[in-house]
Design an enzyme around this catalytic site. Structure first.
Site, PDB file in Angstrom:
ATOM      1  N   ASN A  83      53.162  48.296  50.241  1.00 47.72           N
ATOM      2  CA  ASN A  83      54.069  49.339  49.770  1.00 47.72           C
ATOM      3  C   ASN A  83      53.320  50.630  49.439  1.00 47.72           C
ATOM      4  OD1 ASN A  83      56.489  50.533  48.775  1.00 47.72           O
ATOM      5  ND2 ASN A  83      57.217  48.518  48.156  1.00 47.72           N
ATOM      6  N   HIS A 113      30.377  47.275  38.877  1.00 47.41           N
ATOM      7  CA  HIS A 113      29.185  48.031  38.476  1.00 47.41           C
ATOM      8  C   HIS A 113      28.445  47.274  37.382  1.00 47.41           C
ATOM      9  CE1 HIS A 113      30.730  51.398  40.793  1.00 47.41           C
ATOM     10  NE2 HIS A 113      31.910  51.097  40.286  1.00 47.41           N
ATOM     11  N   GLY A 140      54.375  45.369  41.899  1.00 47.01           N
ATOM     12  CA  GLY A 140      53.946  46.755  41.782  1.00 47.01           C
ATOM     13  C   GLY A 140      53.000  46.971  40.607  1.00 47.01           C
ATOM     14  N   THR A 163      42.451  38.462  36.497  1.00 51.08           N
ATOM     15  CA  THR A 163      41.054  38.297  36.092  1.00 51.08           C
ATOM     16  C   THR A 163      40.507  36.908  36.411  1.00 51.08           C
ATOM     17  OG1 THR A 163      41.728  37.596  33.886  1.00 51.08           O
ATOM     18  CG2 THR A 163      41.332  39.957  34.213  1.00 51.08           C
TER      19      THR A 163
END
Length: 174
Positions: A83, A113, A140, A163
């Protein structure tokens, strides 16, 4: 590991790499320009500007606003829908199975990082692949973090920050 490997080769092999390397910056710029061409004038004909970057793709729809880092590590199955305003940071492989639906504003991040400030300042990066199974629906605004695998038929809720790995048939609401 050879000391004369390029940063791009290191990145593709899953090794630590320098994200501010000139070659990598130029590759990201080329991908940004390809995305901009499609996003400015979305059509099936202009979709080729993006898909020619991809490692592999089946039948798919990509709505305008799509952005990727390189495109070269993106593998997309059949009948996928991406989308509006989605971001794929593909320093490692991003693999979408068949029949994947991705809601507007979803982001897939393979790059990470160091937690050490000096290493971060020097441009060090590392990346882990994202694998999304078949018939997955990502709501979304969801964010998929590096190294995540989402099983077949899973649902990721809108605005979820994923996560951990998500099992087959699981509903992850974040």
């Amino acid at each position: 590991m050879s000391d004369n490997q390029t940063e791009f080769e290191k990145m593709r092999q899953g090794l630590a790499f320098n994200g501010i390397d000139t070659d990598l910056r130029l590759r990201r710029e080329a991908a940004r320009l390809a995305c901009a061409k499609y996003n400015a004038h979305p059509s099936k004909g202009n979709l080729r500007h993006i898909t020619r970057l991809f490692a592999q793709f089946g039948s798919l729809v990509i709505e305008p606003g799509f952005q990727c880092d390189y495109g070269t590590q993106i593998h997309i199955g059949e009948r996928c829908y991406i989308n509006f305003n989605c971001v794929f940071l593909d320093s490692a492989q991003i693999t979408l199975g068949d029949d994947v639906l991705i809601g507007p504003g979803a982001h897939l991040y393979t790059v990470d990082h160091p937690r050490d400030a000096l290493a971060r300042a020097a441009g060090e990066c590392h990346a882990k692949p994202i694998v999304i199974g078949d018939k997955v629906w990502i709501g979304g605004g969801a964010k998929i973090l590096p190294g995540i695998t989402i099983g077949n038929n899973a649902i990721i809720g809108a605005n979820a920050v994923v996560t951990r790995d998500v099992a087959d048939h699981e509903r992850y609401l974040g």
